[in-house]
Write an enzyme that holds these catalytic residues in place. Structure first.
Site, PDB file in Angstrom:
ATOM      1  N   SER A 152     -10.644  -0.723   3.187  1.00  0.00           N
ATOM      2  CA  SER A 152      -9.898  -0.876   4.450  1.00  0.00           C
ATOM      3  C   SER A 152      -9.474   0.495   4.958  1.00  0.00           C
ATOM      4  CB  SER A 152      -8.644  -1.709   4.240  1.00  0.00           C
ATOM      5  OG  SER A 152      -8.960  -2.971   3.730  1.00  0.00           O
TER       6      SER A 152
ATOM      7  N   GLU B   3      -4.816   3.625   6.137  1.00  0.00           N
ATOM      8  CA  GLU B   3      -4.487   3.448   4.717  1.00  0.00           C
ATOM      9  C   GLU B   3      -5.102   4.626   3.952  1.00  0.00           C
ATOM     10  OE1 GLU B   3      -6.596   1.209   1.418  1.00  0.00           O
ATOM     11  OE2 GLU B   3      -5.596  -0.411   2.507  1.00  0.00           O
TER      12      GLU B   3
ATOM     13  N   ARG C 113       0.835  -1.219   0.000  1.00  0.00           N
ATOM     14  CA  ARG C 113       0.000   0.000   0.000  1.00  0.00           C
ATOM     15  C   ARG C 113       0.865   1.263   0.000  1.00  0.00           C
ATOM     16  NH1 ARG C 113      -3.017  -3.605  -0.759  1.00  0.00           N
ATOM     17  NH2 ARG C 113      -5.185  -3.792  -0.057  1.00  0.00           N
TER      18      ARG C 113
HETATM   19  N1  EPU Z   1     -10.806 -10.746   9.918  1.00  0.00           N
HETATM   20  C1  EPU Z   1     -11.457 -10.824  11.121  1.00  0.00           C
HETATM   21  N2  EPU Z   1     -12.440  -9.909  11.377  1.00  0.00           N
HETATM   22  C2  EPU Z   1     -12.793  -8.939  10.503  1.00  0.00           C
HETATM   23  C3  EPU Z   1     -12.121  -8.865   9.267  1.00  0.00           C
HETATM   24  C4  EPU Z   1     -11.123  -9.777   8.990  1.00  0.00           C
HETATM   25  O1  EPU Z   1     -11.185 -11.678  11.936  1.00  0.00           O
HETATM   26  O2  EPU Z   1     -13.698  -8.173  10.818  1.00  0.00           O
HETATM   27  C5  EPU Z   1      -9.777 -11.755   9.588  1.00  0.00           C
HETATM   28  C6  EPU Z   1     -10.326 -12.689   8.498  1.00  0.00           C
HETATM   29  O3  EPU Z   1     -11.021 -13.740   9.038  1.00  0.00           O
HETATM   30  C7  EPU Z   1      -9.056 -13.151   7.831  1.00  0.00           C
HETATM   31  C8  EPU Z   1      -8.116 -11.977   7.985  1.00  0.00           C
HETATM   32  O4  EPU Z   1      -8.673 -11.148   9.001  1.00  0.00           O
HETATM   33  O5  EPU Z   1      -8.507 -14.243   8.472  1.00  0.00           O
HETATM   34  C9  EPU Z   1      -7.924 -11.207   6.686  1.00  0.00           C
HETATM   35  O6  EPU Z   1      -9.184 -10.698   6.241  1.00  0.00           O
HETATM   36  P1  EPU Z   1      -9.484 -10.419   4.689  1.00  0.00           P
HETATM   37  O7  EPU Z   1      -9.128 -11.619   3.891  1.00  0.00           O
HETATM   38  O8  EPU Z   1     -10.851  -9.896   4.578  1.00  0.00           O
HETATM   39  O9  EPU Z   1      -8.418  -9.350   4.275  1.00  0.00           O
HETATM   40  P2  EPU Z   1      -7.818  -8.072   4.999  1.00  0.00           P
HETATM   41  O10 EPU Z   1      -6.410  -8.364   5.376  1.00  0.00           O
HETATM   42  O11 EPU Z   1      -8.732  -7.596   6.071  1.00  0.00           O
HETATM   43  C10 EPU Z   1      -6.775  -7.072   2.831  1.00  0.00           C
HETATM   44  C11 EPU Z   1      -6.796  -5.755   2.109  1.00  0.00           C
HETATM   45  C12 EPU Z   1      -8.074  -5.616   1.303  1.00  0.00           C
HETATM   46  C13 EPU Z   1      -8.161  -6.776   0.319  1.00  0.00           C
HETATM   47  C14 EPU Z   1      -8.123  -8.093   1.112  1.00  0.00           C
HETATM   48  C15 EPU Z   1      -8.082  -9.300   0.216  1.00  0.00           C
HETATM   49  C16 EPU Z   1      -5.466  -4.276   3.489  1.00  0.00           C
HETATM   50  C17 EPU Z   1      -5.446  -3.129   4.429  1.00  0.00           C
HETATM   51  N3  EPU Z   1      -6.661  -4.687   3.060  1.00  0.00           N
HETATM   52  O12 EPU Z   1      -7.826  -7.017   3.803  1.00  0.00           O
HETATM   53  O13 EPU Z   1      -7.985  -4.408   0.562  1.00  0.00           O
HETATM   54  O14 EPU Z   1      -9.344  -6.693  -0.440  1.00  0.00           O
HETATM   55  O15 EPU Z   1      -6.922  -8.132   1.930  1.00  0.00           O
HETATM   56  O16 EPU Z   1      -6.830  -9.421  -0.379  1.00  0.00           O
HETATM   57  O17 EPU Z   1      -4.401  -4.786   3.143  1.00  0.00           O
HETATM   58  C18 EPU Z   1      -8.414  -2.085   0.691  1.00  0.00           C
HETATM   59  O18 EPU Z   1      -7.200  -1.917   0.674  1.00  0.00           O
HETATM   60  O19 EPU Z   1      -9.220  -1.118   0.742  1.00  0.00           O
HETATM   61  C19 EPU Z   1      -8.943  -3.435   0.690  1.00  0.00           C
HETATM   62  C20 EPU Z   1     -10.241  -3.694   0.797  1.00  0.00           C
END
Ligand code: EPU
Length: 340
Positions: free
Chosen positions: A239, A335, A167
């Protein structure tokens, strides 16, 4: 003058958070020549505060913007080069990102299917090296065409010079406010696509379908629809925080106390922790605070339920930051671009 200056324009429909804030001056540009004219005009008028707006999907205005907002609407998709395996496209910064992804899927150009449905424009994508489901834009960007704000000359910034990170890029760091992105050049595959199905839910979706870039895109769209609120319905900027990187030793200590904590190694000594998990563990998931809250399906996404001011969302973000720090000793950083 080939452009129109508008005054006291509401930015509510120009940002996906949909918060009420106005821009003192607002100009939409559709070409490099026009942009140069606008920058000269701003100099003549002594307007020093300038904000370049793309799709407004990663920005939160805390108050009215006392300066000039330039909406970058430079359009066009041009084929620069191709052979039987690859194609290089140069795309105007003002093109809508998802429309560009759909264009590529239609032509069977591979490389950005995992980045389907990300809100915003093509020009904003390199700023923060957009990424999702195992793919980042840095994998496919060859060059970025920019306007140097000081010299008003066009320059090309190579992929290596962009210093892409998680990012992040030169455009967010050392070259912040130095350039305005005009076009982004992508190298995409025409056949033998490299499919990225590392994300569990994509792998699951493809078990019953043929693995094509089009089916990956469909899987991504359905995953996003199930987890992330549609900004057209509920204001948000995706995010709100980045996933923090901490020392693996700290992660292992925390894991003893919080066995379900989610994290994955990013180097020999560091681990990236899921900020969504941290926020949920602090009790914020689905919590509504005035006009704002952390979304019920993805706690990392802060939302505007209707009439939230930027300040209100930012106050919630600061409360969340504080509680995550007090509970886990981990600092989470936005972010989202906070303009205050
Ligand atoms: N999780 C929780 N609770 C929540 C949300 C997530 O426990 O409320 C856990 C999920 O169960 C999972 C882990 O956190 O084990 C990761 O969650 P997720 O796969 O939804 O991805 P993320 O790390 O929360 C990142 C990016 C997203 C992108 C997704 C998929 C960042 C800051 N965000 O989210 O990007 O779509 O991975 O690759 O890196 C964005 O940048 O705006 C964005 C949406």
């Amino acid at each position: 003058m080939t452009f129109q200056v508008r005054n006291n324009i509401s930015l509510q429909n120009y940002t996906t958070f949909g918060v009420a804030a106005t821009a003192q001056n607002f100009i939409e540009i559709t070409s490099t020549e026009q942009l140069i004219e606008v920058l000269t005009f701003a100099e003549q008028e002594n307007i020093h505060s300038i904000f370049i707006l793309g799709g407004g999907s990663n920005v939160l205005f805390l108050k009215d913007f006392d300066g000039l907002v330039i909406k970058n609407s430079i359009k066009g998709i041009e084929k620069v080069k191709e052979d039987e395996n690859e194609v290089i496209l140069s795309v105007g910064a003002g093109e809508n990102w998802h429309q560009f992804v759909l264009f590529c899927l239609e032509k069977n150009y591979g490389g950005i299917e995992n980045l389907s449905l990300i809100p915003g424009t093509v020009g904003a994508a390199p700023m923060q090296n957009i990424g999702a489901y195992g793919v980042e834009i840095k994998n496919v960007v060859t060059n970025v065409k920019v306007l140097n704000r000081k010299t008003k000359k066009v320059e090309w910034i190579s992929n290596a010079e962009c210093k892409f990170g998680y990012r992040s890029s030169i455009f967010k760091n050392e070259a912040k406010d130095k350039y305005i992105i005009l076009e982004v050049e992508f190298k995409l595959t025409k056949q033998n696509h490299t499919l990225n199905t590392s994300y569990g839910a994509i792998k699951d979706a493809l078990e019953t379908q043929i693995a094509t870039i089009q089916n990956i895109s469909k899987a991504v769209i359905s995953i996003r629809d199930s987890k992330l609120p549609n900004p057209k319905e509920i204001g948000n900027g995706g995010s709100f925080f980045k996933n923090p990187e901490i020392a693996t030793s700290q992660f292992e200590t925390l894991k003893k106390e919080f066995p379900t904590m989610v994290g994955y190694p990013v180097s020999d000594t560091t681990t990236k922790v899921a900020a969504g998990w941290l926020i949920e563990a602090c009790g914020w998931k689905g919590k509504v605070v005035g006009n704002t809250g952390a979304h019920k399906n993805q706690a990392l996404v802060l939302v505007n339920y209707g009439n939230a001011k930027g300040e209100e969302i930012w106050n919630l973000a600061k409360e969340i930051q504080k509680s995550v720090y007090n509970t886990f000793g981990i600092k989470i950083e936005p972010e989202i671009n906070i303009i205050g």
